[in-house]
Design an enzyme around this catalytic site. Structure first.
Site, PDB file in Angstrom:
ATOM      1  CE  LYS A 112      -4.124  -2.118   0.841  1.00  0.00           C
ATOM      2  NZ  LYS A 112      -3.764  -3.552   0.846  1.00  0.00           N
TER       3      LYS A 112
HETATM    4  C1  LIG Z   1      -4.367  -4.668   0.290  1.00  0.00           C
HETATM    5  C2  LIG Z   1      -3.550  -5.912   0.228  1.00  0.00           C
HETATM    6  C3  LIG Z   1      -3.785  -6.895  -0.765  1.00  0.00           C
HETATM    7  C4  LIG Z   1      -4.917  -6.803  -1.767  1.00  0.00           C
HETATM    8  O1  LIG Z   1      -4.754  -5.719  -2.672  1.00  0.00           O
HETATM    9  P1  LIG Z   1      -6.021  -5.214  -3.534  1.00  0.00           P
HETATM   10  O2  LIG Z   1      -5.521  -4.024  -4.268  1.00  0.00           O
HETATM   11  O3  LIG Z   1      -7.079  -4.874  -2.530  1.00  0.00           O
HETATM   12  O4  LIG Z   1      -6.398  -6.330  -4.417  1.00  0.00           O
HETATM   13  C5  LIG Z   1      -2.946  -8.000  -0.802  1.00  0.00           C
HETATM   14  N1  LIG Z   1      -1.955  -8.150   0.109  1.00  0.00           N
HETATM   15  C6  LIG Z   1      -1.714  -7.237   1.077  1.00  0.00           C
HETATM   16  C7  LIG Z   1      -0.609  -7.487   2.051  1.00  0.00           C
HETATM   17  C8  LIG Z   1      -2.487  -6.081   1.166  1.00  0.00           C
HETATM   18  O5  LIG Z   1      -2.233  -5.179   2.135  1.00  0.00           O
END
Ligand SMILES: *Cc1c(COP(=O)(O)O)cnc(C)c1O
Length: 465
Positions: A112
């Site tokens: 993120k």
């Molecule tokens: C948010 C997240 C995901 C999923 O990502 P999306 O964009 O919601 O598909 C996968 N792994 C981790 C560690 C995340 O924080």
């Protein structure tokens, strides 16, 4: 670039406005009016560029003309200067044609950060220039909250209120949010679950009077300014592995469909050809949709990959828009079906569009744990449970002669219990995470109701004025 709504009934707006709102006024998600194209030579050249140079090249058509090039580049440099790996997103070989793209070297140890660090810098730039203020409200089951807080802490013109479900995040995830004591940050521990948090958030963002008066903005992946920075690492990894002269596949652990949709965007820009593998855990709505053509949410089950424990995948609406030939009326109808009858069915043309580009795999927590253990036993990199789901899916869908890039979305030290359960050994916890244990925490426990949260946000906004 201007942005239009997936539901086809909102005026086109520039990037800076998209970044500081969230949903389009017709309830849809913003999409670029057209896909900027990368030429074959441009893609080849990206293989030798630094990450910030590549980011500038990929993002500039989306941000122009709202964000001048020098300002965009300064924001990119500031955002990715905070990553611990020199390459920002290191790409390593796993053998057998598989590669691991490590996206977790930012300040909060999950992918993120790649988008939110840049979004934070760009919001700061936009608000300084306009002299406006914004109040960011967010709901988190874990990683988004800390990445947003880390990206926005200390900014004078931005207030941040993040709701998390009281007692339902991991201790590390909670402390990453609640130990940030900057005056512009507030944490709400809501006496409910994540769905309750998200429902309250949607009610507040959907209240036009409140949203306008307090300048409410969203930081989850419905915000296009979070998708654009994620396109970059697909282009960079594909170019390093020989695109556009060679196909490259990607396996992507998926929750809200934001990350894997960015892979689609990179393809739409002409950066590479290849398949996108949508990897889900037991919350398998996207797997079922791609296999059967019916999108139908069911109850959320708790797994060892909590950031993917989602049943309403917001960004899938963006793919519906593309798969329908950008037919906003059809997308609006499908979303109305979902609301009215609890599901919608893809048209045959949409199914064909999706099948030509995506495949799906459902990976159980047990399969993910076996993968973590197997790689640890053979001296490979230690995976977190989310990344392991991508690697399992990558193995299952590997094609001879085509590199398969598995996205590693979190550091194993962020999910020590699940990793220890898989391998029998506790993972090394990065010093910055371990230090959180003894730091002062601050958060406010609120009852599960919109009224209480609204009053809290109003009081916080008043305080800041
Ligand atoms: C948010 C997240 C995901 C999923 O990502 P999306 O964009 O919601 O598909 C996968 N792994 C981790 C560690 C995340 O924080």
């Amino acid at each position: 670039m201007r942005y239009i709504s997936t539901r086809g009934r909102a005026p086109a707006v520039p990037f800076d406005q998209v970044m500081l709102s969230g949903l389009a006024p017709d309830g849809g998600l913003y999409m670029p009016e057209a896909w900027p194209q990368l030429g074959a030579d441009e893609v080849r050249a990206i293989a030798t560029r630094t990450y910030p140079e590549a980011a500038l090249q990929v993002i500039k058509p989306y941000a122009a003309p709202a964000v001048p090039l020098p300002d965009l580049y300064s924001a990119i440099i500031a955002a990715y200067g905070r990553f611990e790996a020199a390459e920002v997103v290191p790409l390593t070989g796993l053998g057998g044609g598989l590669h691991l793209l490590e996206l977790f070297h930012g300040p909060t140890f999950a992918f993120k950060d790649v988008a939110l660090q840049l979004l934070g810098k760009l919001m700061d730039w936009g608000l300084r220039r306009s002299g406006k203020r914004a109040l960011i409200v967010g709901a988190t089951s874990g990683d988004t909250g800390s990445a947003a807080i880390e990206a926005l802490r200390g900014l004078a013109q931005v207030g941040v209120v993040i709701m998390h479900p009281h007692g339902r995040t991991s201790a590390i995830q909670r402390r990453q949010m609640t130990t940030v004591l900057d005056g512009n940050v507030r944490n709400i521990a809501l006496e409910g679950n994540f769905d309750d948090c998200q429902a309250i958030l949607k009610t507040l963002l959907g209240d036009g009077e409140l949203a306008t008066r307090l300048n409410l903005a969203a930081v989850n992946s419905i915000n296009w300014a979070r998708i654009a920075p994620q396109i970059v690492y697909y282009v960079v990894a594909a170019a390093k592995l020989g695109a556009p002269d060679r196909e490259v596949d990607f396996a992507v652990p998926t929750g809200n469909f934001g990350d894997v949709f960015a892979g689609y965007c990179a393809q739409a820009m002409g950066a590479f050809r290849g398949r996108l593998i949508v990897a889900t855990n037991e919350n398998d709505i996207l797997y079922r949709t791609i296999e059967t053509g019916r999108y139908e949410p069911r109850g959320v089950v708790e797994t060892t990959s909590p950031s993917m424990d989602i049943q309403v995948s917001s960004n899938f609406e963006r793919l519906l828009f593309e798969a329908s030939g950008r037919d906003g009326a059809l997308v609006a109808r499908l979303m109305a079906d979902l609301k009215g009858q609890g599901y919608f069915d893809l048209t045959p043309a949409m199914r064909a569009f999706i099948a030509a580009r995506f495949a799906a795999e459902r990976v159980t927590a047990a399969d993910a744990a076996s993968q973590i253990a197997a790689m640890a036993a053979t001296g490979g990199p230690l995976l977190d449970p989310h990344s392991a789901i991508g690697v399992v899916a990558g193995h299952r869908r590997r094609r001879p002669g085509v590199p398969m890039v598995c996205l590693a979305t979190a550091h194993p030290g962020k999910f020590p219990d699940a990793v220890q359960q898989a391998t029998g050994v506790p993972p090394q916890i990065p010093a910055r995470l371990a230090a959180l244990e003894t730091m002062e925490e601050r958060y406010d426990v609120l009852p599960n109701g919109t009224q209480a949260v609204r009053a809290y946000i109003e009081a916080f906004a008043k305080d800041r004025n």
